[in-house]
Design an enzyme around this catalytic site. Structure first.
Site, PDB file in Angstrom:
ATOM      1  N   SER A 303      18.187 -40.207  35.090  1.00  0.00           N
ATOM      2  CA  SER A 303      19.453 -40.269  35.357  1.00  0.00           C
ATOM      3  C   SER A 303      20.016 -40.904  35.670  1.00  0.00           C
ATOM      4  O   SER A 303      19.532 -42.530  36.041  1.00  0.00           O
ATOM      5  CB  SER A 303      20.083 -39.125  35.141  1.00  0.00           C
ATOM      6  OG  SER A 303      20.077 -37.865  35.460  1.00  0.00           O
ATOM      7  N   LYS A 328      15.837 -40.146  31.180  1.00  0.00           N
ATOM      8  CA  LYS A 328      17.498 -38.758  30.525  1.00  0.00           C
ATOM      9  C   LYS A 328      18.387 -40.415  31.468  1.00  0.00           C
ATOM     10  O   LYS A 328      18.472 -40.560  32.035  1.00  0.00           O
ATOM     11  CB  LYS A 328      17.046 -38.129  31.761  1.00  0.00           C
ATOM     12  CG  LYS A 328      19.023 -37.448  31.366  1.00  0.00           C
ATOM     13  CD  LYS A 328      18.554 -36.807  30.339  1.00  0.00           C
ATOM     14  CE  LYS A 328      20.151 -36.155  30.445  1.00  0.00           C
ATOM     15  NZ  LYS A 328      21.700 -36.676  30.949  1.00  0.00           N
TER      16      LYS A 328
END
Length: 388
Positions: A303, A328
């Site tokens: 992320s 992600k």
């Protein structure tokens, strides 16, 4: 994008693993995500859930209808998210969300252990936080954790061990007791600790013998970006920097952008879409653009950590060493439900400065290595030479 918006981590598989994923790979204390659902509504059609706004409306409607019928809004929302196909959708009880926000603020309730699962399935302590209950009990790096409150932990995912240590199933508060079964060599013993409110200490710094500075970022909690920038500004010499993002499962995107600003002189960090609107994130001017830099990554780099990695790689600022990152690249934003619980729903995706999509693909390092990644990073830095 506000300071609360984040590129989050995967939702939990069950409620017993609540609040464990954010720091699971490095910190025995953590944060996690959840999922939503609705028992009474039919599965929405593809057109009904084709936009983030429609997805959010479906989930909030499910929660409201369940509450009106005297049922659990949270359980209804969880089922709605499960049917929606939102892989990263999350739902928190009010208490869980408060803990999650505290974790992102750099605070947690726990005993102060970092751990990992070894190849043989055993759980090894990799770090003990100074001043923590674990440190006071004399637990050391390298000790093996065999049980928590009588439950054996060998072979269990680190996330489950984290949940047991935190007492997530009972919403354990600071001051509650937890019994640990430990081994050190041939010695086996038990320790009963009291959980405490601790700071995450998400940024650690060390100097290697050759002068290289290693900046390890465990998660992008509040203040991490400024901490990285301060370290870079105060680091002397020309031996280079290793930015270690291995096992970093994300956090606050604003902190990742601030960290990027430590190494870039302004310019694009990422582009993203929210509810169909295209936006961009930019670094602040004035970062160190000359000192050799290597970013270390692995499959646990996720992320916001991937956003930072992609920016440094695409902008030619860092050589990325390690293994492919997790992949992600979606964005979640929170929405309050009628019973006080909170939905974190996917509203968009981001791309690196060169337009590469991260979600489901990850970032491929410039130099792929599995073993001795730090040593290879040092070699790369020596090859980049003295910037002066």
């Amino acid at each position: 994008m506000s300071g609360r918006d984040l590129f989050c981590q995967p939702r939990r598989a069950g409620r017993g693993a609540a609040l464990t994923l954010l720091f699971a790979s490095v910190l025995v204390a953590g944060a996690a995500t959840g999922s939503f659902g609705d028992p009474d509504r039919k599965s929405p059609s593809p057109s009904a859930r084709s936009t983030p706004a429609a997805h959010r409306e479906t989930v909030t409607d499910a929660a409201a209808e369940a509450m009106a019928d005297g049922k659990s809004p949270m359980e209804a929302a969880e089922r709605a998210v499960s049917r929606s196909g939102d892989r990263w959708g999350a739902v928190y009880s009010q208490g869980e969300y408060e803990e999650f926000e505290e974790a992102l603020d750099g605070q947690y309730t726990g005993v102060g252990l970092w751990a990992r699962r070894e190849r043989d399935g055993q759980i090894e302590v990799t770090r003990v936080q100074s001043g923590s209950p674990a440190a006071a009990a004399g637990i050391r790096t390298g000790d093996r954790l065999r049980s928590v409150d009588g439950e054996k932990v060998d072979g269990r995912p680190v996330t489950e061990v984290v949940s047991l240590l935190r007492g997530d199933a009972d919403d354990a508060a600071a001051g509650t007791k937890v019994s640990l079964g430990l081994e050190r060599g041939t010695r086996a013993w038990s320790e009963t600790l009291r959980r405490a409110r601790l700071s995450t200490d998400s940024v650690t710094v060390r100097k290697l013998p050759g002068g290289v500075t290693v900046i390890k970022v465990a998660a992008f909690t509040k203040g991490v970006g400024d901490a990285v920038r301060t370290v870079v500004e105060q680091t002397s010499g020309h031996a280079g920097i290793v930015l270690d993002l291995r096992g970093n499962s994300g956090g606050l995107v604003t902190e990742a952008v601030t960290a990027a600003s430590a190494f870039l002189d302004g310019g694009l960090v990422a582009t993203y879409d929210v509810n169909g609107a295209q936006r961009s994130l930019h670094a602040d001017p004035g970062g160190d653009t000359t000192r050799p830099l290597v970013a270390l990554v692995d499959g646990g780099t996720m992320s916001a950590a991937e956003l930072l990695t992609g920016a440094l790689q695409d902008r030619g600022r860092a050589v990325v060493v390690g293994s492919r990152t997790f992949g992600k690249g979606s964005i979640q934003m929170p929405s309050r439900l009628p019973d006080g619980s909170v939905a974190e729903l996917t509203v968009g995706h981001y791309r690196t400065p060169a337009g590469h999509t991260v979600d489901g693909r990850g970032i491929t390092p410039d130099l792929e290595v599995d073993a001795e990644a730090l040593e290879r990073a040092e070699t790369v830095l020596s090859g980049l030479g003295d910037p002066s």
